[in-house]
Design a protein around this motif. Sequence first.
Motif, PDB file in Angstrom:
ATOM      1  N   GLU A  50       5.610  10.277  -2.776  1.00 54.20           N
ATOM      2  CA  GLU A  50       5.155   9.206  -1.901  1.00 54.20           C
ATOM      3  C   GLU A  50       3.670   8.949  -2.155  1.00 54.20           C
ATOM      4  O   GLU A  50       2.849   9.856  -2.084  1.00 54.20           O
ATOM      5  CB  GLU A  50       5.373   9.560  -0.434  1.00 54.20           C
ATOM      6  CG  GLU A  50       4.993   8.438   0.517  1.00 54.20           C
ATOM      7  CD  GLU A  50       5.334   8.753   1.966  1.00 54.20           C
ATOM      8  OE1 GLU A  50       5.053   7.901   2.831  1.00 54.20           O
ATOM      9  OE2 GLU A  50       5.873   9.848   2.230  1.00 54.20           O
ATOM     10  N   THR A  53       7.325   4.801  -2.779  1.00 57.41           N
ATOM     11  CA  THR A  53       8.096   6.017  -2.570  1.00 57.41           C
ATOM     12  C   THR A  53       9.219   6.056  -3.596  1.00 57.41           C
ATOM     13  O   THR A  53       9.857   5.029  -3.866  1.00 57.41           O
ATOM     14  CB  THR A  53       8.689   6.058  -1.153  1.00 57.41           C
ATOM     15  OG1 THR A  53       7.625   6.000  -0.200  1.00 57.41           O
ATOM     16  CG2 THR A  53       9.491   7.337  -0.925  1.00 57.41           C
ATOM     17  N   TRP A  72      -6.041   6.584  -2.858  1.00 56.07           N
ATOM     18  CA  TRP A  72      -4.644   7.013  -2.972  1.00 56.07           C
ATOM     19  C   TRP A  72      -4.437   8.442  -2.484  1.00 56.07           C
ATOM     20  O   TRP A  72      -5.200   9.342  -2.821  1.00 56.07           O
ATOM     21  CB  TRP A  72      -4.183   6.926  -4.431  1.00 56.07           C
ATOM     22  CG  TRP A  72      -3.912   5.523  -4.895  1.00 56.07           C
ATOM     23  CD1 TRP A  72      -4.648   4.788  -5.760  1.00 56.07           C
ATOM     24  CD2 TRP A  72      -2.810   4.701  -4.496  1.00 56.07           C
ATOM     25  NE1 TRP A  72      -4.094   3.543  -5.937  1.00 56.07           N
ATOM     26  CE2 TRP A  72      -2.958   3.466  -5.164  1.00 56.07           C
ATOM     27  CE3 TRP A  72      -1.731   4.871  -3.634  1.00 56.07           C
ATOM     28  CZ2 TRP A  72      -2.065   2.412  -5.009  1.00 56.07           C
ATOM     29  CZ3 TRP A  72      -0.843   3.818  -3.479  1.00 56.07           C
ATOM     30  CH2 TRP A  72      -1.005   2.617  -4.152  1.00 56.07           C
ATOM     31  N   CYS A  74       0.434   6.634  -0.924  1.00 56.46           N
ATOM     32  CA  CYS A  74      -0.072   5.794   0.161  1.00 56.46           C
ATOM     33  C   CYS A  74      -1.527   5.453  -0.127  1.00 56.46           C
ATOM     34  O   CYS A  74      -2.287   6.294  -0.622  1.00 56.46           O
ATOM     35  CB  CYS A  74       0.017   6.513   1.506  1.00 56.46           C
ATOM     36  SG  CYS A  74       1.675   7.060   1.940  1.00 56.46           S
ATOM     37  N   TYR A  75      -1.910   4.227   0.213  1.00 59.89           N
ATOM     38  CA  TYR A  75      -3.295   3.807  -0.033  1.00 59.89           C
ATOM     39  C   TYR A  75      -3.956   3.360   1.268  1.00 59.89           C
ATOM     40  O   TYR A  75      -3.403   2.562   2.024  1.00 59.89           O
ATOM     41  CB  TYR A  75      -3.358   2.656  -1.037  1.00 59.89           C
ATOM     42  CG  TYR A  75      -4.781   2.340  -1.439  1.00 59.89           C
ATOM     43  CD1 TYR A  75      -5.383   3.005  -2.496  1.00 59.89           C
ATOM     44  CD2 TYR A  75      -5.536   1.407  -0.728  1.00 59.89           C
ATOM     45  CE1 TYR A  75      -6.693   2.741  -2.857  1.00 59.89           C
ATOM     46  CE2 TYR A  75      -6.856   1.136  -1.082  1.00 59.89           C
ATOM     47  CZ  TYR A  75      -7.425   1.813  -2.141  1.00 59.89           C
ATOM     48  OH  TYR A  75      -8.732   1.568  -2.485  1.00 59.89           O
ATOM     49  N   ASP A 107       0.798  -1.220   0.000  1.00 57.27           N
ATOM     50  CA  ASP A 107       0.000   0.000   0.000  1.00 57.27           C
ATOM     51  C   ASP A 107       0.835   1.276   0.000  1.00 57.27           C
ATOM     52  O   ASP A 107       0.354   2.336   0.372  1.00 57.27           O
ATOM     53  CB  ASP A 107      -0.943   0.004   1.209  1.00 57.27           C
ATOM     54  CG  ASP A 107      -0.200  -0.229   2.523  1.00 57.27           C
ATOM     55  OD1 ASP A 107       1.042  -0.170   2.537  1.00 57.27           O
ATOM     56  OD2 ASP A 107      -0.880  -0.480   3.548  1.00 57.27           O
ATOM     57  N   ARG A 108       2.105   1.171  -0.450  1.00 56.80           N
ATOM     58  CA  ARG A 108       2.958   2.352  -0.441  1.00 56.80           C
ATOM     59  C   ARG A 108       4.029   2.250  -1.528  1.00 56.80           C
ATOM     60  O   ARG A 108       4.630   1.196  -1.732  1.00 56.80           O
ATOM     61  CB  ARG A 108       3.621   2.509   0.925  1.00 56.80           C
ATOM     62  CG  ARG A 108       4.488   3.760   1.083  1.00 56.80           C
ATOM     63  CD  ARG A 108       5.097   3.796   2.479  1.00 56.80           C
ATOM     64  NE  ARG A 108       4.071   3.845   3.505  1.00 56.80           N
ATOM     65  CZ  ARG A 108       3.535   4.968   3.970  1.00 56.80           C
ATOM     66  NH1 ARG A 108       3.949   6.131   3.510  1.00 56.80           N
ATOM     67  NH2 ARG A 108       2.616   4.923   4.910  1.00 56.80           N
TER      68      ARG A 108
END
Length: 836
Positions: A801, A749, A770, A803-804, A746-747
């Motif tokens: 970055e 970067t 997201w 993120c979810y 879920d990420r």
Amino acid sequence: MQKKIPLIAAALVPFVIMVIICIGHGIWPFGDRCMLHIDMYHQYCPFFAELAEKLRTGGSPFYSWKIGLGADFVSLYAYYLASPFNWFLLLCPRGAVIEFMTVLVLIKTSIAGFSFAYFLRAHFHTADWESGQTRRDRDYGAVMDYGTAIFGTAYALSAFMAAYAWNIMWLDVVAFAPLAVAGLERMIKEGRPLLYYSVLSLCILSNYYISIMLCLFLILWFLGYWFGHRESGAAAWFRFAGYSLLAGGTGAVLMIPTAVVLGQSGASGVSFPEKLEWYFGLIPELSRHLILTEVYTGDEHWPNIYCGLSVLMLFVLYLLNTGISWKRKWKILLLSALFAVSFANNYLDFLWHGLHFPTSLPGRQAFLYSFVLLFAASECLLHLREQRLWHLPVAAAVLAVFLAAAYLSQPSEDRDALPVLVSAVFLGCYLTLAGIFMAGRERTGRLMLAVGCFAMLAELTINYNATGLETVNRTSYLADLADYRAVLAQGEELAEEKGVLFFRTEELERRTKNDAAFFGYRSATQFSSLMNLNVSHFYQNLGMEGGKNFYSISGATPMLSAMLSIRYVLADNELEEGPLLTCVAASGETYLYENTYVLPPGFVVEEPVADVWADMELGDIGNQNELAWMLGAEEQMLVPVPAVSNPGRSTLEVTETGYYYATYDKTDVDNLTMESTDGRSRSYGKVSHGYTLDLGYCEAGSTVDVKNSSEETVSMTFYRLSLPAVEQVYRTLSAQTMETEVFSDDRITGVIQVREPGRLVFSIAKEEGWTLLLDGEPAETEAFGEAFLSVHVEPGEHRVELCYVTPGFEAGAKISAGCLLLAVSAIVIRKKRSVQ
């Protein structure tokens, strides 16, 4: 213990019958078959494999990269995997997912039998609806014991189960629905809500969709039952409304995220039918009660309503029985009629299915119809001694007329007498046994009950064995599993050596559109009711495969493959190597090829490319050539070449070595095969979806035939891929790309060095969950091609970055926790007051 034997029998008998049928069908370990069928084959087994992997490895519950371009996992779990039994996957060996699902089907079938039997015992061992008196008869106990066991088995082995047992995500609600009804009656009569609240909450959490039908049914049952117990007063209404809402709220942790995700899928929107429509007549519909009637899962709405022929006889006798008041009968009669009309009427069909028309798999509320008929049959059996003997010839006449009408209602060219004849034999047997029971003494009556139950079990077993439990070859489904894992592991090692953290893999010929979830790799293809519809439209606009609930990389050119971060291609032959593909691993007959052109998950395009894209309407090949031109190609990327289309085949004489593609006019042909004189061959399925055919690398002087077995003329246009154009496009796209530093479920970067301002495009679907941080600050994202996540970037170095978190999950979790707390508190307070 004596009182529990019928309940135990209602659970064990259908389980044993199912095991016997599995043995007869050669299901592993009794043969080389498995019960994967329709969506169980294409969706549930791969999704179960992905859930098992997440449970073992502790992967993120919010997102999965192994389902299409990436998918919200909370909503997928709610839609396909929420059964509490699925958590036992933790104990399941990695290669035994199919067997785990098989055992679940047997267990849930067993629970369905127990559950219905429990309801019958709870209902008929309490006061009647109107009189408040408990029936006492010299053979009441025997009839009750036999009845609960046999009708529980009939519920578990009904045509609904025969048709949809493979639809494992529905079975929890089917299995527990009778317990919810039992809990509802207990709550009305005794004010005890624990069973009702807990079972209804469990059903909603297990599968909210089938629970919609259960909730509608509970409203109807409440009305009928309350009018027989009006002494419960308004308090019963408040309890019913309150605990129903609390049960619904308890499921909010899964329902709210699913509602959000469904809003982006092909299942979104409500379109009420504009005009009234009747699908079929009453007699053809009711004829589906006959034994050996083939179960139906297509689009023509035929319901699967068989639940035992004895039910037909007992329902007629139920209406004639003088020992049962019409105050009770009219409720069941109205409810039965409502269901019968609902199967045939488009308005009611639309309402029962949650304000949607089902895509195939019709009559999904049929298990509740079976519930009503089996309830009526059970009550009639309990009052069979009070039946008049003249009722039997009347029932025989009614049933004979029905059987004749059922036979004559069939189209004359397709009439099948076997279901009618076999049904007539069983009905004659049941009428005879009923007559002996009614006229005989207690010992004779019990013997007739036993013989009748044996006949009913035989009937149910024969019908389920003949109409249910479709199977496929287990070895074929698991073929090359070890080889796939071997070459995929080698691909991971090669990518790791190059410092590549994120990439996708695809197949030239796949078994299902969810192979990635089953085999354990990231792909760009999926089949799911929760699929992002915008991605499907993007694919279709560029000649790839897409539809309401699926999209596939089939038909992708190297440009599209690179944009979707596809590094590897799986194939079953060693003849695919060429300028664009290099074989890097092999195991058995499985080969892993590496694409020459592949991009990381983030790359920059000029803003005009993103702006113009939204208005492109040049057709799939035209759109690709236009996109390639905007990305720097100085010539057409896909160049048309002459070919000939004849009945059964289209032929291309290759004059220049290169990669070739083909498009075709709309066709009903569903399968095509490519054969080349250089020894290569490929198969293309679901061609009616209208995607570009990738013919691969063809040598000059070879001949390529695209064939169809139906000998139809499929008009095709062939194209040669310009490699210089692809190289120019790739140079443009690879000039400014994001270097991935961290990648997880879920990420993501990374860092990107931007030289020219533009749009940073990610090969990730734009969805609400997201969050994008650009240099540590939240950035407003846009959709590229109306489908992909993107953000404007200015020159300079940027840290990115992504993120979810599942949208709506936090709000849903709070609501669920609050409702659970309220319900538990109310139940505890009530219990304390009752003790005082």
